[in-house]
Design an enzyme around this catalytic site. Structure first.
Site: not given
Ligand code: IPE
Ligand code: IPE
Ligand code: MG
Length: 261
Positions: A37, A54, A148
């Site tokens: 995240d 990303h 792995l």
């Molecule tokens: C969780 O992250 C999903 C992934 C890492 C793929 P999100 O950014 O979607 O989660 P929330 O919305 O903060 O709970």
């Molecule tokens: C995690 O990073 C990647 C996915 C959920 C695909 P985010 O895109 O959720 O990044 P934040 O949480 O908005 O910073």
């Molecule tokens: Mg996120």
């Protein structure tokens, strides 16, 4: 893969080398699961578009997969796209799918060289056909590998997984004319996407959020949770080593008394 193998890539005399030496390679977590995240926040801090976060996150994926293989972990699961992530702008979703495709194409050779077995966890049939094709190819080509096990959770939801498992278990029972009163935890677990794999021992979440976000709900029943403020694109080998080191200091009890990891 082992201590020696890791030390070949860690600068001698560095903090990281100390970290490696402090690990007990006889008590590694069998399965490490990661909620990757913070890509959006990483980009925002740099006044860039979210998709740049990303893109930068791919380096962290590479580093984490390589380190996990070198350490000798059995299973690594990375949460890449949740069922709920379809709520995001279409342009972000399609960039994510494109990045995934490119990652798989670019890394397939490395996965094969390193004996890594790749698997997708999630409702794969709902993904775009070109992504499904790439995923299928990577799974097929690496299925005989014995190193792995690298899972990517994609179009994944913990509740969806349990729902799918219940449906598939019931279909099996109906076909065989068996009585549902015989269902136990083991029978249900055998229908999860992770059938045959050990449950995660260590669950890592980056970027500081203290929540599970529908990830591996069944499997993390007794996982040790490690949260870092580091944003996913900045996550590197030393963070994984740190997480494993902290995990080894925990006392796992499973509802009983005093059992160390
Ligand atoms: C969780 O992250 C999903 C992934 C890492 C793929 P999100 O950014 O979607 O989660 P929330 O919305 O903060 O709970
Ligand atoms: C995690 O990073 C990647 C996915 C959920 C695909 P985010 O895109 O959720 O990044 P934040 O949480 O908005 O910073
Ligand atoms: Mg996120």
């Amino acid at each position: 893969m082992s201590l020696q193998d890791l030390l070949t890539v860690v600068p001698a005399g560095s903090d990281e080398a100390d970290l490696v030496r402090s690990l007990d390679f006889g008590r590694l977590p069998r399965h490490v699961a990661v909620i990757m995240d913070g890509n959006g926040r990483w980009a925002q801090l740099r006044h860039k578009r979210r998709v740049e976060g990303h893109r930068a996150g791919i380096d962290a994926v590479r580093d984490t997969v390589e380190t996990s293989a070198r350490i000798g972990l059995e299973v690594l699961t990375l949460y890449a796209f949740s069922i709920e992530n379809w709520k995001r702008p279409q342009s972000e979703v399609s960039t994510l799918m494109g990045l995934l495709k490119r990652y798989l194409r670019a890394e397939l050779g490395t996965l094969l060289e390193n004996d890594i077995r790749f698997q997708v966890l999630g409702r794969v049939h709902e993904l775009p056909p070109d992504v499904q094709q790439e995923l299928g190819r990577a799974q097929e080509r690496t299925k005989g590998n014995g190193g792995l096990r690298f899972n990517i959770a994609l179009n994944y939801g913990g509740r969806a997984e349990i729902t799918d498992a219940v449906r598939s278990l019931f279909q099996e029972l109906l076909q065989d004319g068996r009585d549902p009163s015989g269902i136990d935890e083991q029978a249900l677990a055998a229908h999860l996407y992770t059938a045959g794999q050990p449950d995660p021992d260590l669950l890592i979440r980056t970027s500081g959020e203290l929540r599970i976000s529908n990830f591996l709900l069944w499997q993390i029943a007794y996982a040790e949770i490690w949260v870092t403020d580091v944003l996913w694109p900045d996550f590197r080998r030393r963070h994984l080593l740190q997480a494993i080191g902290d995990y080894q200091k925990r006392e796992r009890r499973y509802g009983g008394i005093t059992t160390t990891v």
